[in-house]
Scaffold this active site. Structure first.
Site: not given
Length: 218
Positions: A116, A128
């Site tokens: 990501s 995350y």
């Protein structure tokens, strides 16, 4: 590959099948309807006891780890269990898969991890982001180990992508910004880059994080 039941993983599986690959999907849910080249093996990647049996007998030429989820939280309100879940799914599962499969992978094989753009850091998404950043370090380490065998390891890191995960209620307080191109990334665009990295023309690309961000990083 993992994550074939929806989103980016489903798009990658569809692209690879069109390109003539045979795809073994590792997930809890069989997506169905993928065609003759697709085989599903049921496995919960969050349960460390399950992958060894699910991987029995596999000798893949490529490993794609696309399974993922997003959880957010700011300092003072971090959910420790959510952080552990993110780590188990994104990082530990990738490590278990590679550790089990790569010794039997033929020379010239491929690894692609779906990361990501958030790996660079984002307010409210530290847990995350940390797991996605760990994928980059892990891929670079594997790339160094596997280069003598001609096996490449890379990370494809999209910005916010048009998938069901984007509509996850858990993300309601952490909605992503629209990239400068005026739209979110399409799963098919991530699939196309993944397919290229798995192909013969990408044999000299290894240990890299390729960001697909629609201008968000500018």
């Amino acid at each position: 590959m993992t994550g074939t039941s929806s989103g980016i993983g489903a798009a990658i599986a569809a692209r690879l099948l069109r390109d003539g690959w045979r795809v073994t999907g590792l997930s809890r849910t069989d997506p169905g309807g993928q065609g003759a080249g697709f085989t599903h093996r049921s496995v919960d990647l969050l349960d460390p006891a399950q992958p060894p049996a699910a991987l029995e007998g596999l000798r893949p030429t490529a490993l794609v780890h696309a399974a993922g989820l997003m959880r957010g939280g700011r300092l003072g309100a971090l959910d420790a269990e959510a952080g552990r879940t993110l780590w188990r799914l994104h990082v530990e599962a990738a490590a278990v898969l590679a550790d089990r499969l790569l010794p039997a992978t033929p020379d010239g094989g491929r690894i692609v991890l779906i990361g990501s753009r958030t790996a660079a850091g984002a307010a409210g998404r530290s847990q995350y982001a940390a797991t996605k950043a760990a994928l980059v370090a892990m891929a670079r380490s594997w790339a160094a180990e596997l280069a003598p065998r001609g096996i490449t390891a890379n990370v494809v890191a999209p910005a916010a992508t048009e998938t069901p995960m984007l509509q996850d209620p858990a993300r309601s307080a952490h909605l992503p910004r629209l990239p400068p191109i005026g739209r979110y990334i399409r799963p098919e665009e991530v699939a196309a880059m993944t397919a290229f990295l798995l192909g013969p023309e990408a044999g000299a690309i290894t240990g890299q994080q390729i960001v697909i961000c629609g201008g968000s990083s500018l």
